[in-house]
Write a protein that holds these residues in place. Structure first.
Motif, PDB file in Angstrom:
ATOM      1  N   LEU A 234       1.005  -1.181  -0.082  1.00  0.00           N
ATOM      2  CA  LEU A 234       0.072   0.271  -0.183  1.00  0.00           C
ATOM      3  C   LEU A 234       0.509   1.009   0.217  1.00  0.00           C
ATOM      4  O   LEU A 234       0.552   2.176  -0.689  1.00  0.00           O
ATOM      5  CB  LEU A 234      -1.350   0.252   1.294  1.00  0.00           C
TER       6      LEU A 234
ATOM      7  N   ASP B  42      -3.728   1.967  -4.139  1.00  0.00           N
ATOM      8  CA  ASP B  42      -4.400   0.398  -3.736  1.00  0.00           C
ATOM      9  C   ASP B  42      -4.015  -0.551  -3.340  1.00  0.00           C
ATOM     10  O   ASP B  42      -5.017  -1.625  -3.700  1.00  0.00           O
ATOM     11  CB  ASP B  42      -5.112   0.544  -5.507  1.00  0.00           C
ATOM     12  N   GLY B  43      -2.744  -0.897  -3.058  1.00  0.00           N
ATOM     13  CA  GLY B  43      -1.812  -1.592  -3.403  1.00  0.00           C
ATOM     14  C   GLY B  43      -1.974  -3.714  -3.905  1.00  0.00           C
ATOM     15  O   GLY B  43      -2.140  -2.940  -5.002  1.00  0.00           O
TER      16      GLY B  43
END
Length: 345
Positions: A265, A294-295
């Motif tokens: 993230l 948004d990892g």
């Protein structure tokens, strides 16, 4: 303003353009080194009939390693340390051995993304042979070994290293237990570097520019590479023409599923902000653009990579490692409010 279908075809650069100091996770490598070796505390005064000890030699070795993550590796090596010759008396000490060490690396990104500083430490199983009066005696023992050095990544497969290694207190069957220092230049070859995805593998999606991580960034870094800047410069020509009152640009960073949620993230956020800042510096209005990370969410590979491991797994996950630049026909304020409502459901 009508919605426009945006597509960015990104050319893959040569191997040297994807260079970075840290190898990909779960990668094996091998290498060799050669340089200058010197023994210390040789004590010629303790050897009967000796007037002087000559301890400068050519030293070197070979090693294999495993890169566990961008900062930690483990190495198994063999080193030839050379010998000590005692003048007049004719006695001679020769030493070599095998080592097992852990290697901690730290990127020196303020110089270049391709350079790491590292430290190694572990155990050295030495074999010391003493030759005197036509007789030979040998002794095997374990000594601590330490090393400091620099890794410079030449391309996807090769890197060089400059290293100073210290083996402490090599035990012999005499009353002389010398130390050894060795300065070497080495070459490392990766045995498992994943292939860089071809341009044809990049998906074209409506209202989005999709850029592969390998074009924009070096491995595990958030500084945009020169070839990534060139791609973004082409994109800017389109984005600066948009009407800020009718459009909004969202930069979203994504990673693959490998690694922890928190690490991915943070990295995705840093990369999205780096792209946003670069676009703003090239003329895209700040009020028109926002960024978020948004990892490892929103994977585009699904479960097709589940049966793979190592380099094949990382190559399969390549489409997940991306930065998407979405153009939406609404204002940035409306986009943020809409996202906030979605997240609260």
């Amino acid at each position: 303003m009508k919605k426009t279908t945006l597509a960015l075809a990104v050319a893959i650069a040569s191997l040297t353009s994807v260079a970075n100091a840290a190898l990909p996770d779960d990668t094996f490598y091998t290498g060799a080194k050669l340089g200058w070796s010197k023994f210390y505390d040789t004590h010629a005064d303790r050897v009967d009939g000796a007037t002087k000890a000559s301890s400068n030699n050519v030293g070197g070795g070979a090693f294999v390693g495993f890169q566990a993550n961008p900062y930690l590796a483990f190495e198994l090596g063999y080193d030839w340390l050379g010998n000590v010759k005692y003048k007049t008396s004719g006695e001679k000490l020769t030493a070599h051995g095998a080592s097992f060490t852990g290697k901690l690396s730290y990127p020196i990104s303020f110089i270049t993304d391709d350079l790491d500083m590292y430290a190694r430490a572990g155990a050295f199983v030495s074999t010391a042979r003493w030759k005197a009066d036509g007789e030979k005696h040998s002794n095997t023992d374990v000594s601590p070994v330490y090393a400091l050095g620099f890794d410079y990544r030449l391309n996807q497969d090769f890197s060089t290293r400059l290293e100073y290694q210290w083996v402490n207190h090599i035990r012999t069957d005499s009353n002389i237990n010398p130390d050894n220092g060795m300065l070497t230049l080495g070459v490392t070859y990766s045995l498992g570097s994943p292939s860089v995805p071809k341009a044809s593998e990049l998906e074209v999606r409506e209202n989005r520019y999709v850029l592969n991580e390998d074009i924009l960034f070096s491995y595990s870094k958030a500084d945009i590479k020169p070839e990534g800047q060139a791609s973004l410069d082409e994109l800017v020509k389109t984005l600066v023409k948009l009407n800020p009152s009718e459009s909004a640009i969202i930069v979203i960073g994504y990673t693959d599923p490998i690694g922890s949620n928190s690490y991915n993230l943070k990295l995705s956020e840093q990369r999205a902000k780096a792209v946003m800042n670069y676009l703003e510096s090239r003329g895209v209005p700040a009020g028109l653009i926002s960024a978020r990370g948004d990892g490892k969410s929103n994977s585009v590979t699904g479960d097709k990579c589940n049966a793979l491991k190592g380099a094949e797994l990382r190559e399969c996950f390549a489409p997940d490692r991306r930065v998407e630049i979405q153009v939406q026909a609404t204002t940035i304020q409306e986009v943020l409010v809409s996202e906030q409502k979605t997240n609260t459901k």
